[in-house]
Design an enzyme around this catalytic site. Structure first.
Site, mmCIF file in Angstrom:
data_model
loop_
_atom_site.group_PDB
_atom_site.id
_atom_site.type_symbol
_atom_site.label_atom_id
_atom_site.label_comp_id
_atom_site.label_asym_id
_atom_site.label_seq_id
_atom_site.Cartn_x
_atom_site.Cartn_y
_atom_site.Cartn_z
ATOM 1 N N LYS A 50 -16.796 -13.170 45.940
ATOM 2 C CA LYS A 50 -16.067 -12.700 47.122
ATOM 3 C C LYS A 50 -16.778 -13.164 48.400
ATOM 4 O O LYS A 50 -16.141 -13.600 49.359
ATOM 5 C CB LYS A 50 -15.937 -11.168 47.089
ATOM 6 C CG LYS A 50 -14.910 -10.714 46.050
ATOM 7 C CD LYS A 50 -14.921 -9.221 45.776
ATOM 8 C CE LYS A 50 -13.979 -8.925 44.604
ATOM 9 N NZ LYS A 50 -13.990 -7.518 44.178
ATOM 10 N N GLN A 97 -17.153 -2.130 45.272
ATOM 11 C CA GLN A 97 -16.928 -2.772 43.969
ATOM 12 C C GLN A 97 -16.919 -1.724 42.846
ATOM 13 O O GLN A 97 -17.844 -0.926 42.732
ATOM 14 C CB GLN A 97 -18.013 -3.825 43.717
ATOM 15 C CG GLN A 97 -17.824 -4.618 42.437
ATOM 16 C CD GLN A 97 -16.570 -5.495 42.455
ATOM 17 O OE1 GLN A 97 -16.279 -6.171 43.442
ATOM 18 N NE2 GLN A 97 -15.804 -5.483 41.372
ATOM 19 N N ASP A 133 -8.646 -3.566 49.441
ATOM 20 C CA ASP A 133 -8.351 -3.581 48.001
ATOM 21 C C ASP A 133 -6.976 -2.971 47.711
ATOM 22 O O ASP A 133 -6.439 -3.141 46.615
ATOM 23 C CB ASP A 133 -9.413 -2.766 47.228
ATOM 24 C CG ASP A 133 -10.487 -3.655 46.602
ATOM 25 O OD1 ASP A 133 -10.236 -4.860 46.433
ATOM 26 O OD2 ASP A 133 -11.572 -3.124 46.281
#
Ligand code: NAP
Length: 292
Positions: free
Chosen positions: A52, A96, A119
């Site tokens: 990422k 995460q 997200d």
């Protein structure tokens, strides 16, 4: 049979994003800024976050990595989330997953300001997605829609079967495929308690497999000419690889591919698109596209 090349598609989209970012910067704007919070040292999570950060560089974004050890308390992590919510230099951020068992993932997700939730996991974004309002959409289903669109695959009126009903893939995928402005398809969702699963799959014009069971979808489950999207990425031991494992999809690619009009491989299909869609969501955050 045409192979759906997620790697090439993702590279093209990242180049488009980078072009737009340079224009924003030339016009006096600032680079979108993504922060990522990583807890512990899980191999998979380390790799995802590293990729990422690399994708941010490719897109011309600023990125910040915040690291905690496995024993960080829930309150410390929630404080970090609150700080990132308040930090005006951060446009969007992710925590995460998975998190260690002593930390409630749901609590963390709900503490993230939905306006920075790139997200797309916060209930506000999930709810807005479900009723077709502008919002951050979970990256994996968003990436699949983008692949279908870029490959000119007609979904309207088609029968789509989604295997799996997780909150991050199966459910949003089914919602999006059903919606008029996205898939506009007739959608069936199958899970571990579905009866006649093979029959359901055989009827699908578009079959999206997201269950995490290597090789589960066999040739007898796929209609001739179907579009097959393989989301599964399970690490299976492979002594011939330096890493000691390889990624396996949910589809028995070798025997299924020849039946399909289109099929996405693993690796190189959905995976690269997922990170790329996080970048698109971050660009939208930088432009305050959804929430002003
Ligand atoms: P998950 O949370 O474990 O959910 C799996 C789903 O599959 C559940 O709904 C489960 O049913 C269903 N399932 C499991 N075994 C089944 C079976 N034998 N028959 C029918 N349904 C079955 O997984 P996830 O997070 O959605 O991820 C699914 C896969 O996609 C994993 O391999 C994951 O690594 C991969 N993935 C890839 C990407 C990417 O970017 N490429 C992103 C996210 C996930 P129940 O609900 O009944 O338990």
């Amino acid at each position: 049979m045409q192979l759906i090349d997620g790697k090439a598609t993702a590279a093209a989209i990242k180049a488009e994003i980078a072009g737009e970012v340079e224009q924003m910067v030339s016009a006096g704007g600032r680079r979108p800024h993504l922060a990522a919070v990583l807890v512990g040292h899980d191999g998979g999570s380390e790799t995802y976050v590293k990729n990422k950060v690399k994708a941010c560089e490719e897109c011309g974004f600023r990125s910040t990595l915040v690291r905690y050890e496995e024993d960080v308390t829930e309150e410390e992590l929630l404080d970090c989330v609150r700080r990132l919510n308040e930090d005006d230099t951060v446009d969007g951020f992710i925590v995460q997953l998975p998190l260690p068992p002593h930390i409630s993932e749901q609590k963390v997700i709900e503490t993230i300001d939905y306006r920075k939730d790139v997200d797309g996991f916060h209930p506000v974004n999930v709810g807005r997605m479900a009723i077709g309002l502008p919002c951050y959409i979970s990256a994996t289903p968003k990436g699949i829609l983008e692949l279908l669109r870029r490959y000119g695959i007609v979904t309207s009126g088609k029968k789509c079967v989604v295997l799996g009903r997780s909150n991050i893939v199966g459910k949003p995928m089914a919602q999006l495929m059903m919606q008029k402005d996205y898939g506009d398809a007739t959608v069936t969702v199958c899970h571990s308690h579905s009866r006649d699963l093979k029959e359901e799959c055989r009827a699908a014009d578009i079959l999206i497999a997201a269950i995490g069971r290597p090789g589960f979808v066999t040739a007898d489950m796929v209609k001739n000419g179907a579009v097959v999207i393989d989301v599964g990425t399970t690490r299976v031991p492979d002594a011939s690889r330096k890493s000691g494992y390889r990624l396996s999809g949910d589809v028995d690619f070798e025997n299924v591919a020849s039946r399909c009009s289109y099929i996405s491989p693993v690796p190189g299909g959905v995976g690269p698109m997922t990170i790329c869609m996080l970048m698109l969501n971050t660009l939208a955050a930088g432009k305050k596209e959804y929430y002003g």
